[in-house]
Motif scaffolding. Structure first.
Motif, PDB file in Angstrom:
ATOM      1  N   ILE A   8      -9.328  -6.192  -0.521  1.00 28.29           N
ATOM      2  CA  ILE A   8     -10.218  -7.250  -0.474  1.00 28.29           C
ATOM      3  C   ILE A   8     -11.454  -6.771   0.376  1.00 28.29           C
ATOM      4  O   ILE A   8     -12.460  -6.735   0.009  1.00 28.29           O
ATOM      5  N   LEU A   9     -11.106  -6.189   1.557  1.00 26.67           N
ATOM      6  CA  LEU A   9     -12.162  -5.883   2.373  1.00 26.67           C
ATOM      7  C   LEU A   9     -12.865  -4.498   1.845  1.00 26.67           C
ATOM      8  O   LEU A   9     -14.087  -4.310   1.787  1.00 26.67           O
ATOM      9  N   GLY A  10     -12.210  -3.421   1.267  1.00 22.97           N
ATOM     10  CA  GLY A  10     -12.805  -2.480   0.392  1.00 22.97           C
ATOM     11  C   GLY A  10     -13.754  -3.005  -0.576  1.00 22.97           C
ATOM     12  O   GLY A  10     -14.922  -2.413  -0.830  1.00 22.97           O
ATOM     13  N   ASN A  11     -13.361  -3.875  -1.308  1.00 18.70           N
ATOM     14  CA  ASN A  11     -14.148  -4.355  -2.534  1.00 18.70           C
ATOM     15  C   ASN A  11     -15.215  -5.031  -1.961  1.00 18.70           C
ATOM     16  O   ASN A  11     -16.232  -5.421  -2.599  1.00 18.70           O
ATOM     17  N   VAL A  12     -15.092  -6.182  -0.925  1.00 14.52           N
ATOM     18  CA  VAL A  12     -16.394  -6.804  -0.700  1.00 14.52           C
ATOM     19  C   VAL A  12     -17.362  -5.796   0.020  1.00 14.52           C
ATOM     20  O   VAL A  12     -18.500  -5.900  -0.287  1.00 14.52           O
ATOM     21  N   PHE A  13     -17.058  -4.678   0.650  1.00 11.05           N
ATOM     22  CA  PHE A  13     -18.068  -3.777   1.183  1.00 11.05           C
ATOM     23  C   PHE A  13     -18.715  -3.113  -0.170  1.00 11.05           C
ATOM     24  O   PHE A  13     -19.882  -2.844  -0.159  1.00 11.05           O
TER      25      PHE A  13
ATOM     26  N   LYS B  64      -4.610   7.188  -6.035  1.00  9.74           N
ATOM     27  CA  LYS B  64      -5.657   5.948  -6.283  1.00  9.74           C
ATOM     28  C   LYS B  64      -6.447   5.567  -4.972  1.00  9.74           C
ATOM     29  O   LYS B  64      -7.618   5.456  -5.200  1.00  9.74           O
ATOM     30  N   THR B  65      -5.798   5.573  -3.753  1.00 11.65           N
ATOM     31  CA  THR B  65      -6.477   5.498  -2.237  1.00 11.65           C
ATOM     32  C   THR B  65      -7.641   6.491  -2.353  1.00 11.65           C
ATOM     33  O   THR B  65      -8.827   6.182  -2.112  1.00 11.65           O
ATOM     34  N   ASN B  66      -7.324   7.603  -2.359  1.00 17.82           N
ATOM     35  CA  ASN B  66      -8.374   8.839  -2.107  1.00 17.82           C
ATOM     36  C   ASN B  66      -9.316   8.792  -3.173  1.00 17.82           C
ATOM     37  O   ASN B  66     -10.484   9.257  -2.832  1.00 17.82           O
ATOM     38  N   THR B  67      -9.017   8.346  -4.449  1.00 18.93           N
ATOM     39  CA  THR B  67     -10.056   8.205  -5.594  1.00 18.93           C
ATOM     40  C   THR B  67     -11.071   7.231  -5.072  1.00 18.93           C
ATOM     41  O   THR B  67     -12.418   7.562  -5.380  1.00 18.93           O
ATOM     42  N   MET B  68     -10.557   6.178  -4.539  1.00 18.83           N
ATOM     43  CA  MET B  68     -11.646   5.087  -4.204  1.00 18.83           C
ATOM     44  C   MET B  68     -12.516   5.629  -3.154  1.00 18.83           C
ATOM     45  O   MET B  68     -13.681   5.136  -2.821  1.00 18.83           O
TER      46      MET B  68
ATOM     47  N   LEU C 125     -14.206   3.862   5.030  1.00 16.86           N
ATOM     48  CA  LEU C 125     -13.322   3.905   6.227  1.00 16.86           C
ATOM     49  C   LEU C 125     -11.990   2.670   6.152  1.00 16.86           C
ATOM     50  O   LEU C 125     -11.148   3.164   6.466  1.00 16.86           O
ATOM     51  N   VAL C 126     -12.492   1.639   5.509  1.00 20.56           N
ATOM     52  CA  VAL C 126     -11.405   0.629   5.401  1.00 20.56           C
ATOM     53  C   VAL C 126     -10.258   0.897   4.355  1.00 20.56           C
ATOM     54  O   VAL C 126      -8.962   0.869   4.989  1.00 20.56           O
ATOM     55  N   MET C 127     -10.562   1.616   3.472  1.00 19.36           N
ATOM     56  CA  MET C 127      -9.475   2.224   2.519  1.00 19.36           C
ATOM     57  C   MET C 127      -8.570   3.373   2.942  1.00 19.36           C
ATOM     58  O   MET C 127      -7.460   3.505   2.301  1.00 19.36           O
TER      59      MET C 127
END
Length: 458
Positions: free
Chosen positions: A246-251, A303-307, A432-434
């Motif tokens: 959620i936090l990453g997507n909002v940013f 997936k995380t590092n891709t984002m 940074l959040v991700m």
């Protein structure tokens, strides 16, 4: 135990392979959604200030208030999806039920009735808010249906890739052709041009949503017993991967909305060529390349590092725009780099939300796919786009922006900061959040295996 896991996975994969038509149908949901909603988010601030005649401060306030109010309906729509029981499925019927209302209110948002200044603000608020509420209702099932279309993680990623490419095509059409269509259909009258363009897009979107309804199928059937509302909220408990997404997507949406809503101002006033906005928006098709590369990138990274990679590339692209001056070829090249990054970054949360639905079910025994994905997608889009529309309007107003006038040096700096530096800050914050998501991704495969065993035993 290992044999049970293997058998459960094999059964799940064998029964539910999707055809190309099924994947294209799912992709068409986001094509239609972006065709309309990106028209709204990309052009509504300019439409309000330079076409409808609302001051930039009032327009920004409308965007913020409407988005805050509208974002609160995301969990409500999620609960509605989780409590939907029809012969067509749980999420799928909403493509059919809301297509026409969404199209009607989108068109009304770009109509300019002859009203007083205060009445214009009220009309703008009402149409913008209602369009957003209906969009939440039709976009929530787009994401909520994904974990119910397939139980195979690789196929989910592929489905999401189709969806993102479809969504990028929808955005490409509105970004590249809206201003030329407004000029063509309006014949010099932007009020007429915007209304006709919005109406034409709406007809196309309706047809695509009907196609999506006809050619998708939910395989994970929801229980016929309605889930208590308190259980939906329980699915959040301890679901930290969901919170991080959620936090990453909002940013992401904050940064992307700021840049897309100010590109027309930057082109017209800072670069002196309004048509540059259409050129830059057309180059956003580079997002499709980013989306198409996702399956290959995920195999090498995660997936995380891709984002994180996507967010970082987007931030770097924005920084390069800031150092390009007024040299348009370099601005365009930097814009393409940002688009590659945003194409990667925008895609990942939707695929990863399916994994957080699994995590919530594994953790609590409650599969609240509608509720979790509604907040994880629609809420993030609404909050990000609402704040993303508000911040540049306030910055521009404070720096002295006046619509349809030659801008002061201060106003030009305000436009530049909003267009260049603010999105870069947002994308960097999202990356940074991700970083915190990495430890959760390691356990996803085991969680899915355990869930398959539980379902087979049940």
């Amino acid at each position: 135990m290992e044999q049970n896991l293997t058998e459960a996975t094999a059964v799940a994969g064998k029964k539910h392979k999707l055809s190309l038509v099924n994947k294209l149908a799912y992709a068409s949901t986001d094509t239609a959604g972006n065709l309309l909603y990106c028209t709204l988010t990309s052009f509504i601030l300019y439409f309000y200030t330079d076409v409808f005649g609302i001051s930039v401060g009032v327009a920004g306030t409308i965007l913020l208030v409407a988005r805050i109010v509208d974002s609160l309906d995301a969990p409500i729509w999620g609960l509605i999806i989780d409590h939907t029981h029809s012969k067509y499925g749980q999420s799928r019927p909403w493509f059919l039920w809301l297509a026409l209302p969404f199209a009607i209110f989108l068109t009304l948002s770009f109509i300019t009735p002859n009203l007083s200044t205060s009445q214009k603000a009220i009309y703008a608020m009402a149409t913008y808010l209602l369009t957003g509420i209906i969009y939440t209702g039709i976009s929530t099932p787009i994401t909520a249906i994904l974990p119910n279309l397939s139980n195979d993680s690789a196929e989910r990623v592929q489905l999401n890739t189709f969806r993102m490419i479809g969504g990028n095509l929808g955005y490409f059409v509105t970004a590249s052709f809206t201003l030329p269509l407004v000029a063509l259909l309006g014949g010099g009258n932007d009020q007429k041009g915007f209304a006709m363009t919005a109406g034409m897009y709406s007809v196309v979107a309706i047809l695509m949503f009907v196609f999506a309804f006809a050619k998708t199928e939910e395989i994970n059937k929801a229980s016929t017993e309605s889930m208590p509302i308190r259980d939906s909220f329980k699915a959040i408990k301890g679901n930290w991967p969901w919170v991080i997404i959620i936090l990453g997507n909002v940013f992401y949406w904050l940064g992307n909305t700021v840049r897309t809503s100010t590109v027309i101002y930057y082109s017209q006033y800072n670069l002196g060529r309004k048509n540059y906005a259409s050129v830059l928006n057309g180059l956003v098709l580079a997002q499709v390349v980013g989306v198409a590369l996702i399956p290959l990138i995920i195999k090498r990274l995660s997936k995380t590092n891709t984002m994180i990679l996507g967010m970082s590339i987007a931030a770097i692209g924005q920084l390069l725009i800031g150092f390009s001056g007024t040299y348009f070829p370099l601005i365009a090249a930097s814009w393409i780099l940002t688009a590659l990054g945003t194409g990667i970054a925008v895609s990942m949360p939707f695929a990863m939300l399916s994994d957080t639905v699994d995590y919530g079910e594994w953790k609590t025994g409650i599969r609240a796919s509608g509720f979790l994905t509604a907040i994880g997608s629609s809420f993030c889009i609404k909050m990000g786009s609402g704040i993303g529309g508000f911040l540049p309007s306030i910055i521009m107003e404070k720096m002295g922006y006046v619509a349809n006038q030659s801008q002061s040096a201060s106003a030009l700096r305000g436009i530049q900061f909003s267009f260049v530096w603010l999105p870069a800050i947002c994308f960097a914050a999202g990356a940074l959040v991700m970083l915190a998501y990495r430890k959760y991704e390691k356990n996803e495969e085991q969680i899915r295996h355990e869930l398959l065993i539980r379902r087979n035993q049940a």
